[in-house]
Design a protein around this motif. Structure first.
Motif, PDB file in Angstrom:
ATOM      1  N   ASN A 115       0.828  -1.202   0.000  1.00  0.00           N
ATOM      2  CA  ASN A 115       0.000   0.000   0.000  1.00  0.00           C
ATOM      3  C   ASN A 115       0.869   1.262   0.000  1.00  0.00           C
ATOM      4  OD1 ASN A 115      -3.120   0.312   0.410  1.00  0.00           O
ATOM      5  ND2 ASN A 115      -2.600  -1.700   1.239  1.00  0.00           N
ATOM      6  N   VAL A 116       1.943   1.219   0.802  1.00  0.00           N
ATOM      7  CA  VAL A 116       2.803   2.400   0.931  1.00  0.00           C
ATOM      8  C   VAL A 116       3.715   2.537  -0.306  1.00  0.00           C
ATOM      9  CG1 VAL A 116       4.526   3.560   2.366  1.00  0.00           C
ATOM     10  CG2 VAL A 116       2.713   2.210   3.439  1.00  0.00           C
ATOM     11  N   ALA A 117       4.130   1.395  -0.866  1.00  0.00           N
ATOM     12  CA  ALA A 117       5.092   1.441  -1.970  1.00  0.00           C
ATOM     13  C   ALA A 117       4.431   1.680  -3.333  1.00  0.00           C
ATOM     14  CB  ALA A 117       5.885   0.128  -2.010  1.00  0.00           C
ATOM     15  N   ILE A 118       3.126   1.428  -3.434  1.00  0.00           N
ATOM     16  CA  ILE A 118       2.480   1.342  -4.751  1.00  0.00           C
ATOM     17  C   ILE A 118       2.482   2.684  -5.502  1.00  0.00           C
ATOM     18  CG2 ILE A 118       0.077   1.749  -3.988  1.00  0.00           C
ATOM     19  CD1 ILE A 118       1.164  -0.925  -6.508  1.00  0.00           C
ATOM     20  N   GLY A 119       2.348   3.788  -4.776  1.00  0.00           N
ATOM     21  CA  GLY A 119       2.347   5.111  -5.427  1.00  0.00           C
ATOM     22  C   GLY A 119       3.645   5.348  -6.194  1.00  0.00           C
ATOM     23  N   PRO A 120       4.798   5.285  -5.484  1.00  0.00           N
ATOM     24  CA  PRO A 120       6.069   5.470  -6.190  1.00  0.00           C
ATOM     25  C   PRO A 120       6.280   4.459  -7.313  1.00  0.00           C
ATOM     26  CG  PRO A 120       6.397   5.659  -3.828  1.00  0.00           C
ATOM     27  CD  PRO A 120       4.956   5.265  -4.026  1.00  0.00           C
ATOM     28  N   ILE A 121       5.862   3.199  -7.100  1.00  0.00           N
ATOM     29  CA  ILE A 121       6.105   2.178  -8.129  1.00  0.00           C
ATOM     30  C   ILE A 121       5.296   2.501  -9.392  1.00  0.00           C
ATOM     31  CG2 ILE A 121       5.706  -0.245  -8.768  1.00  0.00           C
ATOM     32  CD1 ILE A 121       6.331  -0.977  -5.836  1.00  0.00           C
ATOM     33  N   VAL A 122       4.000   2.786  -9.221  1.00  0.00           N
ATOM     34  CA  VAL A 122       3.135   2.959 -10.388  1.00  0.00           C
ATOM     35  C   VAL A 122       3.252   4.368 -10.966  1.00  0.00           C
ATOM     36  CG1 VAL A 122       0.739   2.966 -11.203  1.00  0.00           C
ATOM     37  CG2 VAL A 122       1.524   1.165  -9.644  1.00  0.00           C
ATOM     38  N   SER A 123       3.190   5.372 -10.094  1.00  0.00           N
ATOM     39  CA  SER A 123       3.107   6.749 -10.599  1.00  0.00           C
ATOM     40  C   SER A 123       4.477   7.337 -10.938  1.00  0.00           C
ATOM     41  CB  SER A 123       2.444   7.658  -9.560  1.00  0.00           C
ATOM     42  OG  SER A 123       1.191   7.145  -9.215  1.00  0.00           O
ATOM     43  N   LEU A 124       5.476   6.990 -10.136  1.00  0.00           N
ATOM     44  CA  LEU A 124       6.788   7.599 -10.339  1.00  0.00           C
ATOM     45  C   LEU A 124       7.753   6.645 -11.024  1.00  0.00           C
ATOM     46  CD1 LEU A 124       7.185   9.333  -6.835  1.00  0.00           C
ATOM     47  CD2 LEU A 124       6.260  10.303  -8.939  1.00  0.00           C
ATOM     48  N   LYS A 125       7.278   5.392 -11.316  1.00  0.00           N
ATOM     49  CA  LYS A 125       8.118   4.400 -12.005  1.00  0.00           C
ATOM     50  C   LYS A 125       9.429   4.162 -11.271  1.00  0.00           C
ATOM     51  CE  LYS A 125       5.392   4.350 -15.816  1.00  0.00           C
ATOM     52  NZ  LYS A 125       4.128   4.244 -15.057  1.00  0.00           N
ATOM     53  N   ARG A 126       9.395   4.205  -9.939  1.00  0.00           N
ATOM     54  CA  ARG A 126      10.597   3.919  -9.148  1.00  0.00           C
ATOM     55  C   ARG A 126      10.877   2.419  -9.177  1.00  0.00           C
ATOM     56  NH1 ARG A 126      11.228   8.623  -8.976  1.00  0.00           N
ATOM     57  NH2 ARG A 126      11.177  10.077  -7.229  1.00  0.00           N
TER      58      ARG A 126
ATOM     59  N   SER B 130      -5.229  10.145  -6.216  1.00  0.00           N
ATOM     60  CA  SER B 130      -4.479  11.035  -5.329  1.00  0.00           C
ATOM     61  C   SER B 130      -3.017  10.641  -5.238  1.00  0.00           C
ATOM     62  CB  SER B 130      -5.072  11.023  -3.920  1.00  0.00           C
ATOM     63  OG  SER B 130      -6.390  11.495  -3.943  1.00  0.00           O
ATOM     64  N   LEU B 131      -2.705   9.377  -5.531  1.00  0.00           N
ATOM     65  CA  LEU B 131      -1.309   8.939  -5.529  1.00  0.00           C
ATOM     66  C   LEU B 131      -0.658   9.205  -6.884  1.00  0.00           C
ATOM     67  CD1 LEU B 131      -1.567   5.569  -3.581  1.00  0.00           C
ATOM     68  CD2 LEU B 131      -0.461   7.669  -2.817  1.00  0.00           C
ATOM     69  N   GLY B 132      -1.331  10.000  -7.710  1.00  0.00           N
ATOM     70  CA  GLY B 132      -0.739  10.378  -8.986  1.00  0.00           C
ATOM     71  C   GLY B 132      -0.914   9.337 -10.067  1.00  0.00           C
ATOM     72  N   MET B 133      -1.814   8.365  -9.846  1.00  0.00           N
ATOM     73  CA  MET B 133      -2.044   7.377 -10.898  1.00  0.00           C
ATOM     74  C   MET B 133      -2.966   7.981 -11.962  1.00  0.00           C
ATOM     75  SD  MET B 133      -2.554   3.757  -8.945  1.00  0.00           S
ATOM     76  CE  MET B 133      -1.662   3.390  -7.425  1.00  0.00           C
ATOM     77  N   THR B 134      -2.792   7.519 -13.205  1.00  0.00           N
ATOM     78  CA  THR B 134      -3.722   7.912 -14.264  1.00  0.00           C
ATOM     79  C   THR B 134      -5.012   7.124 -14.051  1.00  0.00           C
ATOM     80  OG1 THR B 134      -3.027   6.120 -15.711  1.00  0.00           O
ATOM     81  CG2 THR B 134      -1.786   8.173 -15.871  1.00  0.00           C
ATOM     82  N   PRO B 135      -6.122   7.557 -14.681  1.00  0.00           N
ATOM     83  CA  PRO B 135      -7.360   6.782 -14.565  1.00  0.00           C
ATOM     84  C   PRO B 135      -7.162   5.311 -14.964  1.00  0.00           C
ATOM     85  CG  PRO B 135      -7.848   8.924 -15.496  1.00  0.00           C
ATOM     86  CD  PRO B 135      -6.351   8.833 -15.381  1.00  0.00           C
ATOM     87  N   ALA B 136      -6.388   5.064 -16.019  1.00  0.00           N
ATOM     88  CA  ALA B 136      -6.158   3.675 -16.453  1.00  0.00           C
ATOM     89  C   ALA B 136      -5.391   2.901 -15.386  1.00  0.00           C
ATOM     90  CB  ALA B 136      -5.391   3.666 -17.777  1.00  0.00           C
TER      91      ALA B 136
END
Lengths: 267, 224
Positions: A115-126, B130-136
């Motif tokens: 849950n904590v790691a998923i933002g950076p992994i998916v959104s920031l491609k870390r 909110s975590l910056g993900m795209t809708p997809a």
């Protein structure tokens, strides 16, 4: 006396606001108006608390900041970008704005660590290893290092909300929005969440907090905004707002709280 | 026919299984291929039906309703007889079966998926955004997986129904369990034995599928 109580450290230092609500209005698709020409500013490093009765538009106001609600009029500026502009990249703005929800909204199908790691992994491609290291660090920071492998459903409400804070922090945002972070918690769990928030504030995190925790607002906020019926009633330092509220509606609001909960926090 | 009152011919029963097993391969291949096609198409249709655009929604809904409101046997015949007459494209019986069943199953699955997606709180999507993900990304990482586990029991039922309904392809000469079994019956007149062997064949293949789905649900069902 009133003047010295009302000075705003950040504003005086001449810093540009990090978030500026400039006369924003908002209406729901059914036509119900929830915000009317609301303006206030949040400077870097400031903790701004939004107070007011239920339904006064506080939550809607911060949901507009990361564009979960569309602003129907006015300007909303984040780091110099007008996010109400048509061509604004919402995804890029949201990467820099952390959000904590009233009902935590952890992802129930992922471990706490994921849950904590998923933002950076998916959104920031870390890289995954890097994201998990950061996640472990943040779980330690919110006092839950031993809970990484469990599912959110196995945690108490207070623990879940601390994970939610860690999850938002993992994006290393420039501002953290808290939407009534303790309202869904049993009373004995409120303290642990507020303690984490207080620590964040002390570290200089810019925070906008919708809350009914008057003691937190009194002790931690740099600036307090009182709202009612989608409008700003008054704003000022917590000392000034709590000790010398100017508006009748602020006094009425505090009066109601006093009837419910006993005394208002002072000093 | 009157001669067939003398009990159960165990030899004929036993020797039915080898040819039926060949048919079973076809039945399983049909089921798997149709499902592999129907899941992504069903997800696509579900998303179109949840679209913000009215026209897109209306077209997707119309398509789904046509497939849901007509019998699958008719769909099979329609693709077999009418489609070539209208378009000039003649498909092999196997492809006819794939097209008709995929149309049918993906329409049913889209309804299941739509309900599953709608059952996930909108705040979950908002948390992902909110975590910056795209809708997809929000759909693939957060909403989709939760909806998937929620609809798994309904999905398993559709799967087992499809497995059994593929028996209808025997009407267009696709050599599945039913086609081979009914041929065998005509050739040998061992009605009792062949039909019993067919029933056992379907049961032996279908029961584990149903149990597997039950187990998956117990094992991975989302607890909140």
């Amino acid at each position: 006396m009133t003047d010295s109580l009302d000075t705003r450290k950040m504003a005086m230092s001449g810093a540009e606001p990090l978030v500026l609500l400039d006369g924003i209005s908002h209406a729901y698709p059914n036509g119900k108006v929830s915000l009317t020409e609301l303006s206030f500013a949040v400077h870097p490093g400031e903790v701004v608390c939004l107070l007011g009765p239920s339904g006064s538009g506080k939550s809607t106001a911060i949901r507009c900041v990361n564009m979960l609600e569309p602003v129907t009029a006015g300007r909303l500026v984040f780091e110099g970008i007008d996010v109400t502009a048509k061509d604004v990249n919402q995804v890029e703005v949201r990467k820099r704005v952390g959000m904590v929800f009233q009902n935590f909204e952890l992802f129930p199908h992922m471990s706490v660590l994921k849950n904590v790691a998923i933002g950076p992994i998916v959104s920031l491609k870390r890289p995954k290893a890097e994201a998990y290291d950061l996640a472990r660090e943040l779980l330690a920071k919110v006092g839950l290092s031993d809970k990484g492998d469990v599912l959110p459903s196995q945690l108490s409400g207070g623990q879940q909300q601390r994970v939610a804070i860690a999850r938002a922090l993992a994006m290393q945002p420039d501002v953290m929005l808290f939407d009534e972070p303790t309202s869904a918690l049993d009373p004995e769990m409120v303290g642990e969440v507020l303690a984490v928030m207080r620590k964040l504030a002390e570290e200089g995190m810019t925070m906008v907090v919708v809350t009914h925790e008057m003691r937190f607002a009194r002790n931690v906020a740099d600036w307090v905004v009182v709202m009612e019926d989608g409008r700003l009633v008054e704003e000022g330092t917590p000392e000034r707002i709590f000790e010398q509220p100017r508006m009748e509606r602020t006094r009425a609001f505090f009066g109601k709280l006093e009837e419910q909960d006993g005394v208002l926090p002072t000093g | 026919m009157i001669a067939r009152t003398v009990g159960f011919e165990w030899d004929a029963f036993g020797s039915s299984f080898a040819p039926l097993l060949e048919g079973a391969v076809m039945t399983v291949v049909l089921t798997v291929v149709v499902m592999l096609l129907s899941v992504p198409i069903g997800v696509g249709l579900a998303l179109l039906r949840l679209s913000r655009h009215k026209v897109v929604r209306a077209i997707a809904t119309g398509w789904v309703e046509v497939w849901r409101a007509t019998p699958v046997l008719l769909q099979l015949f329609w693709v077999f007889y009418v489609l070539p007459a209208l378009t000039g494209i003649t498909l092999s019986p196997f492809l006819v079966a794939i097209v008709a069943f995929t149309g049918h199953v993906s329409a049913f699955l889209s309804e299941t998926f739509r309900a599953g997606i709608a059952s996930i709180r909108p705040q979950q999507r908002q948390a992902a955004l909110s975590l910056g993900m795209t809708p997809a990304q929000s759909f693939i990482v957060v909403v989709g997986p939760q909806a998937w586990w929620r609809i798994l029991p309904a999905f398993a039922n559709t799967w087992v129904s499809l497995f059994k309904d593929t028996a209808l392809v025997s009407t267009i000469a696709v050599a599945d369990i039913s086609y081979i079994g009914l041929q065998l019956r005509q050739e040998t007149f061992m009605t009792l034995e062949v039909l019993t062997a067919m029933a056992l064949m379907y049961l032996a293949l279908g029961y584990p599928q149903a149990k597997l789905a039950d187990w998956l649900e117990r094992r991975f069902g989302v607890k909140e």
